[in-house]
Design a protein around this motif. Sequence first.
Motif: not given
Length: 403
Positions: A271-276, A263-268
């Motif tokens: 987009s570069g963090n491909q659907a992990r 959730q934190a990385s989604e909130a951040a």
Amino acid sequence: MEEFVRRYRAGVKARQARGRAKLLARLERVEAPASGPRGPRVTLTAAGRTGREVVRLVGVVKRFGDRTVLDGVDLTVERGQRIGVIGANGSGKTTLLKLIAGRLVPDEGWVIPGEGVRMGYFAQGQEDLEPDRTVLDHMLMVRRLSPEEARRHLARFLFQGDEVLAPVGRLSGGERARVSLARLILMQPNLLLLDEPTNHLDIAARTALEAALSEYDGTLIVVSHDRYFLDTVCDSLWVVEGGKVRPFDGTYSEFAAQRQSEQASEAAGGSGNQARRPDDGTGGARGDGRPGSGAVPSARRPDREHAARARRLAAQIAAIEADIARWEKEKQRWEAALADPGLYADGERAREAVQAHRAACEALESLLEEWERLLQEQEQLQAQAQQAQAQVHQAPAHGQTPG
Ligand SMILES: Nc1ncnc2c1ncn2[C@@H]1O[C@H](COP(=O)(O)OP(=O)(O)OP(=O)(O)O)[C@@H](O)[C@H]1O
Ligand SMILES: [Mg+2]
């Protein structure tokens, strides 16, 4: 809470300094199979071994009217798995358990029980007890016991004397839960299905249940909203959501941590963090590339087994620390009550308070012993891991065999 832990850890150190030998002697006594149950301790044994596959669900769909509760569920349960079932209210957890227990039939798909499965089902709200029959009857119905043996068994669930003759319909929720558990234990199931077993249980009964389940060596599937309980008794999860069931190979705390970081990385703006999404339901929750039939038991490789044990131990320690904190509060509450001179005007109430205080002290004492034991086990496990690591480094580089 942290302060408690610090204080108790300090206390443990002091006690250990005073007499490690004495402590070891006591632990040996506790571990000796001949020793009788201490306090509310109950053992849960699984009779007979199942095949490796305990139950399999294939394309299971379940509808109630026009509502599809489960929509294409494929799962495999393997022997020894300890699965916690989580999900929002009304998501279908009870439905899933009833399908596995054979109390509901799927509208599509199959539920295939494995060889030699002996199932024990604990219904949510104890809806399967018979209100007009007595506590004692419920024991005698599942196993041939003398009334004396049945009473002794019930005493471990805190039913004394005439209490065993009460019709179950007149009992409180907590008492009914204790009847269900007492009955379940007599059945010696090798597949245990528990639907919110800790609801209504007081701390003592809950602790006893946690301890019994921690030692249980059968296969376990348990619905619970209680994270401490889940962390103590389960090492993998099924997450029920939107008609699907996603396996997660880890404890509840690990699941919660992972979800939080997602959730934190989604909130951040990930987009570069491909659907992990490690827990995308394909079962590869730890990215170990295993195929998708669910959270397979971790005992395949020694390092995994070791890690699983360490994880379970850490969870058990965390849970017991929470229990200790709760009991400490309980004890303080009764200490405050006992300090009130007004209490003693009512003999009955005073007696109750004295008993409750003593029960809290005893529970704390036995929890602390258990906690010390777990800490020692953890130390040993860490030492073993270090040793194994050292051996790896010492291994000869060219693999020559001596002689
Ligand atoms: N016999 C039934 N008839 C009609 N609807 C039902 C029946 N049993 C369950 N449902 C519905 O199916 C959905 C799933 O229910 P279920 O009891 O499996 O949820 P749950 O996840 O166990 O919820 P809770 O956390 O509240 O126990 C709910 O919407 C419920 O109302
Ligand atoms: Mg339910």
